[in-house]
Scaffold this active site. Structure first.
Site, PDB file in Angstrom:
ATOM      1  N   ASP A 190     -48.318-132.163 -37.157  1.00 44.89           N
ATOM      2  CA  ASP A 190     -47.395-131.324 -36.394  1.00 44.89           C
ATOM      3  C   ASP A 190     -46.088-132.084 -36.060  1.00 44.89           C
ATOM      4  O   ASP A 190     -44.996-131.572 -36.321  1.00 44.89           O
ATOM      5  CB  ASP A 190     -48.136-130.822 -35.136  1.00 44.89           C
ATOM      6  CG  ASP A 190     -47.227-130.123 -34.166  1.00 44.89           C
ATOM      7  OD1 ASP A 190     -47.098-128.895 -34.246  1.00 44.89           O
ATOM      8  OD2 ASP A 190     -46.640-130.812 -33.305  1.00 44.89           O
ATOM      9  N   LYS A 194     -41.871-131.470 -37.448  1.00 46.68           N
ATOM     10  CA  LYS A 194     -40.695-131.458 -36.567  1.00 46.68           C
ATOM     11  C   LYS A 194     -39.694-132.533 -36.995  1.00 46.68           C
ATOM     12  O   LYS A 194     -38.481-132.319 -36.956  1.00 46.68           O
ATOM     13  CB  LYS A 194     -41.143-131.646 -35.119  1.00 46.68           C
ATOM     14  CG  LYS A 194     -42.029-130.478 -34.660  1.00 46.68           C
ATOM     15  CD  LYS A 194     -42.790-130.760 -33.386  1.00 46.68           C
ATOM     16  CE  LYS A 194     -43.645-129.567 -32.984  1.00 46.68           C
ATOM     17  NZ  LYS A 194     -44.584-129.847 -31.911  1.00 46.68           N
TER      18      LYS A 194
END
Ligand SMILES: NC(=O)c1ccc[n+]([C@@H]2O[C@H](COP(=O)([O-])OP(=O)(O)OC[C@H]3O[C@@H](n4cnc5c(N)ncnc54)[C@H](OP(=O)(O)O)[C@@H]3O)[C@@H](O)[C@H]2O)c1
Length: 411
Positions: A190, A194
């Protein structure tokens, strides 16, 4: 008034619905909401509910699609169809955006639509627009941060309350921070998505998922935590990306952080981003990286930009940095393993600290990023602890004074 088609009505979708109702936003209004299940109770009136995303995309009265579903493949399909239909598009889905960033930005440009994704990176922290807009003409030297609330919550519980990893993970799951399958969060995927999104805005480069190394916190053990504690350090899961002499490299690794580092104070589900810019110097953004209203707040900010037809600048794409050769990047990492054959696999360029016992080896030293990437699957399989010290070198390049200064400040 613009008409919105909202796809997905879970944590983020409902947060946006309530936020828009509460603020009385006058420039746009939700016309329809698409969901999957017909059986769930909803907080929105039945007459605006639909059960097909396509129905919203095909509705000629809808100008803007906001997508907040939990399925990256279906989200990509929605993204493509929306943009090709000439509608402005907002999404919260970092995996989908990071994986298809080049295609979607090109498609948006071709179809002259606004495509925004602020909430996909660090929730309510306005990091995408800050890097894209405020720092459009400023060289970024580094971005480092805590981009994942779940893994940070677990690490906080381990360090501050001495909970074991499994207990802290279960607590995060019970509180709804962590998914039943927590791999994306605790495995460092995750924060990698980003990082990939920020790399485009900060350096003008498109990085592929498979090109960015990520280790998570799932291999850390009690001895690693004790090692950090004895030195008054904490371990944080830190995505970082650096630019040295026009060459860019980034990775996601657990990292030892000292009290002097802003990230040391970022606890639980909060996020923080350290920005090091060429002229502005250091800045630190801190806030809520997830949650219904914080995420909805970032979506609402995108909405106002979209209503005013303001897309991202992508200024850095005009003169992108070069991606550094992995073989030239040396990262200092602490490692701990029981199988002595792992030392050969690690292939340290040089060892700076070592502890050899009958039961385990604990070695700190410089390894090339290329080597770490090549053997990452073995290290993950063998549950080797890998923690960055925060020191790194780019060989074959004139190391800039600014990076040296930066290292001194952090030491
Ligand atoms: N939660 C956060 O704090 C947060 C923060 C930043 C970004 N995000 C991102 O935001 C997105 C949404 O997250 P969430 O937490 O709101 O998810 P969620 O609570 O699980 O809700 C997902 C929603 O999507 C709907 N849905 C799933 N597939 C669909 C489809 N094919 N067509 C129409 N609707 C569909 C579901 O319908 P049903 O209601 O019928 O099941 C549900 O309403 C994800 O990409 C997530 O990564 C979330």
């Amino acid at each position: 008034m613009k008409k919105i088609g909202l796809i997905g009505f879970g944590c983020v979708g409902q947060g946006l619905y309530l936020l828009l109702n509460s603020t009385g936003y006058e420039k746009a209004q939700i016309k329809s909401i698409a969901v999957k299940s017909k059986d769930k109770p909803r907080i929105a009136p039945n007459e605006i509910l639909r059960y097909s995303a396509d129905e919203l995309i095909d509705d000629p009265e809808i100008d803007i699609i906001i997508e907040a579903i939990d399925d990256a493949d279906a989200a990509f399909d929605i993204a493509r169809k929306t943009i090709v239909a000439g509608k402005d598009f907002i999404t919260a889905n970092k995996k989908m955006v990071a994986t298809h960033l080049e295609e979607l930005t090109a498609l948006a440009q071709l179809n002259n639509v606004v495509f925004r994704y602020e909430s996909a990176v660090c929730g309510a922290i306005p990091i995408v627009q800050t890097i894209d807009n405020y720092f459009a003409y400023e060289p970024i030297l580094s971005l480092r941060g805590i981009f994942n609330g779940t893994s940070n919550y677990i690490l906080s519980k381990i360090f501050n309350e001495k909970l074991e990893y499994r207990v802290a993970l279960k607590q995060a799951q019970d509180l709804g921070f962590a998914e039943t399958d927590p791999t994306a969060d605790v495995g460092g995927y995750d924060p990698k998505y980003k990082l990939i999104i920020l790399a485009l805005h900060a350096f003008g480069v498109y990085l592929a998922n498979e090109d960015v190394l990520n280790f998570g916190i799932d291999s850390l053990n009690k001895e690693d935590i004790d090692f950090a504690r004895e030195r008054n350090l904490k371990i944080k899961l830190v995505p970082s990306i650096y630019q040295i002499d026009g060459k860019v490299f980034g990775y996601v690794l657990p990292e030892f952080v000292s009290e002097k580092d802003n990230l040391y104070q970022v606890e639980n589900e909060f996020n923080g981003v350290n920005i090091e810019a060429g002229f502005a110097g250091a800045q630190f953004l801190y806030g809520r990286g997830a949650g219904s209203f914080p995420t909805a707040s970032a979506v609402a900010s995108d909405l106002d930009h979209v209503v005013n037809k303001r897309g991202y600048f992508y200024q850095k794409k005009i003169k992108p940095s070069t991606v550094a050769d992995d073989a030239n990047i040396l990262i200092e990492v602490y490692t701990r393993f029981t199988n002595e054959a792992i030392q050969k696999v690690l292939a340290f360029e040089n060892v700076t600290e070592g502890l050899f016992t009958e039961d385990f080896r604990q070695l700190t030293g410089y390894i090339s990023l290329k080597q770490l990437k090549n053997v990452a699957h073995i290290l993950k399989r063998e549950k080797v602890s890998i923690i960055a010290t925060g020191r790194r070198k780019l060989i074959g390049q004139k190391t800039t004074e600014k990076i040296l200064e930066q290292e001194k400040r952090r030491a």
